[in-house]
Design an enzyme around this catalytic site. Structure first.
Site, mmCIF file in Angstrom:
data_model
loop_
_atom_site.group_PDB
_atom_site.id
_atom_site.type_symbol
_atom_site.label_atom_id
_atom_site.label_comp_id
_atom_site.label_asym_id
_atom_site.label_seq_id
_atom_site.Cartn_x
_atom_site.Cartn_y
_atom_site.Cartn_z
ATOM 1 N NE ARG A 171 -3.741 0.371 0.456
ATOM 2 C CZ ARG A 171 -4.773 -0.066 -0.374
ATOM 3 N NH1 ARG A 171 -4.792 1.068 -1.311
ATOM 4 N NH2 ARG A 171 -5.517 -1.041 -0.427
ATOM 5 N NE ARG B 4 -2.394 -5.308 -6.839
ATOM 6 C CZ ARG B 4 -3.197 -4.651 -5.941
ATOM 7 N NH1 ARG B 4 -2.916 -3.519 -5.646
ATOM 8 N NH2 ARG B 4 -4.436 -5.520 -5.684
ATOM 9 C CG HIS C 49 -1.623 2.352 -7.959
ATOM 10 N ND1 HIS C 49 -1.846 3.296 -7.046
ATOM 11 C CD2 HIS C 49 -2.724 1.706 -8.162
ATOM 12 C CE1 HIS C 49 -2.952 3.504 -6.647
ATOM 13 N NE2 HIS C 49 -3.751 2.267 -6.812
ATOM 14 C CG ASP D 196 -11.067 5.540 -8.555
ATOM 15 O OD1 ASP D 196 -10.462 5.548 -9.392
ATOM 16 O OD2 ASP D 196 -11.392 4.414 -7.823
ATOM 17 C CD GLU E 192 -3.629 5.272 -9.618
ATOM 18 O OE1 GLU E 192 -3.901 4.338 -10.345
ATOM 19 O OE2 GLU E 192 -4.125 5.609 -8.530
#
Length: 318
Positions: free
Chosen positions: A76, A105, A187, A232, A292
């Site tokens: 995170r 990831r 990201h 978002d 991102e």
């Protein structure tokens, strides 16, 4: 298929000059590079995740205080690598049984080595850059991931630290004979002092999908995107190469896309941050913003033997 003109090339170190220091941790979990001028970067082999990038003595990336760094789940914060699907996989697609954001990831990558460079997008001459390469291949995937995505592929992720920025590039190669489709995204979690004073510029007139508003499609009419609640948005086919993050009317980061057309702007805000188990501190949303870069509007297709490369150059103003 793609020849990257700005890709740094390896050279012999110049004798007598201070050289970048590169260290692999004793437990083989991470690689750290430091330039003679003090800039540094740290990459976790789990996910090839950049977890720290410092310039001018200032940390540029946000990392959750509860980020899991032992390889048991995605990190995170920092710069996780999203491949071969962005978000939740669509039904009736080759990626449909993969986890959200794919497997890159959450896989252990191989450290392929370092090279210094006198050329490339970040170099100004002399040994002022260091490039670190990481690889992920079909043979090294978990059995679960191989079953969910049974294609022969090779990924090489290059992280180049320079005195004036950080370059992260992902090279994707189809190593088999069967064509496959993929999406990719870097990201990036950028550290800021107060997200309420942040403006993201360079997106005016761009069409975006608002995932907070049930995937409504809109066009950005504002000269700057400001964060006033959960955000978002997937901005698609951005004509400008550079998206800028400005804080309190002062330049903070320039994010330059290389062979990528899309960008996501994300901040969970108070309620969403509280619901994310590994997001700490819970008010940490105040100190971060994600911009991102990626290719997520549709799908990149590679036939056997073809390659694709895309990434970003980030420049900071501490």
């Amino acid at each position: 298929m793609v020849d990257r003109a700005n890709k740094p090339s390896a050279i012999a170190p110049s004798p007598g000059l201070p050289q970048p220091r590169v260290n692999l941790s004793d437990d083989n979990s991470r690689v750290t590079a430091t330039l003679p001028t003090g800039e540094s970067v740290e990459i976790l082999l789990h996910g090839a995740t950049v977890i720290s990038w410092k310039s001018g003595g200032v940390e540029n990336l946000w990392l959750s205080e509860k980020a899991v760094l032992d390889g048991s789940k995605p990190v995170r914060g920092g710069i996780p690598v999203v491949f071969p699907v962005f978000g939740g996989p669509p039904a009736n697609h080759a990626t449909s049984t993969l986890p959200s954001h794919g497997f890159a990831r959450n896989s252990r990558w191989e450290y392929l080595g370092k090279s210094t460079s006198e050329s490339g997008a970040l170099s100004k001459g002399g040994d002022d850059c260091v490039k670190l390469d990481f690889g992920l291949y079909t043979a090294t995937l978990s059995e679960e991931a191989k079953k969910a995505w049974p294609y022969d592929f090779g990924l090489v992720y290059s992280v180049t630290l320079g005195k004036d920025g950080l370059q992260t590039m992902l090279n994707v190669r189809n190593e088999g004979k069967v064509a496959f489709e993929f999406q990719m995204l870097l990201h990036s979690y950028f550290r800021v002092k107060d997200v309420s004073k942040v403006a993201v510029k360079g997106l005016t007139g761009v069409t975006y999908i608002d995932k907070v508003l049930n995937a409504q499609i809109a066009t950005e009419s504002n000269p700057a995107v400001r964060i006033t609640g959960e955000t978002d948005r997937v901005y698609q086919s951005i004509p400008q190469d550079t998206t800028s993050i400005v804080e309190a009317d002062q330049p903070r980061y320039d994010v330059v896309r290389d062979n990528l057309e899309d960008s996501v702007v994300w901040n969970p805000w108070k309620e969403k941050a509280a619901s994310i188990g590994d997001f700490e501190p819970k008010n940490g949303y105040i100190n971060m913003i994600c911009v991102e870069v990626g290719s997520v509007k549709g799908w990149q297709k590679l036939d056997g033997g073809e390659t694709f490369e895309g990434g970003q150059i980030i420049r900071s103003s501490p």
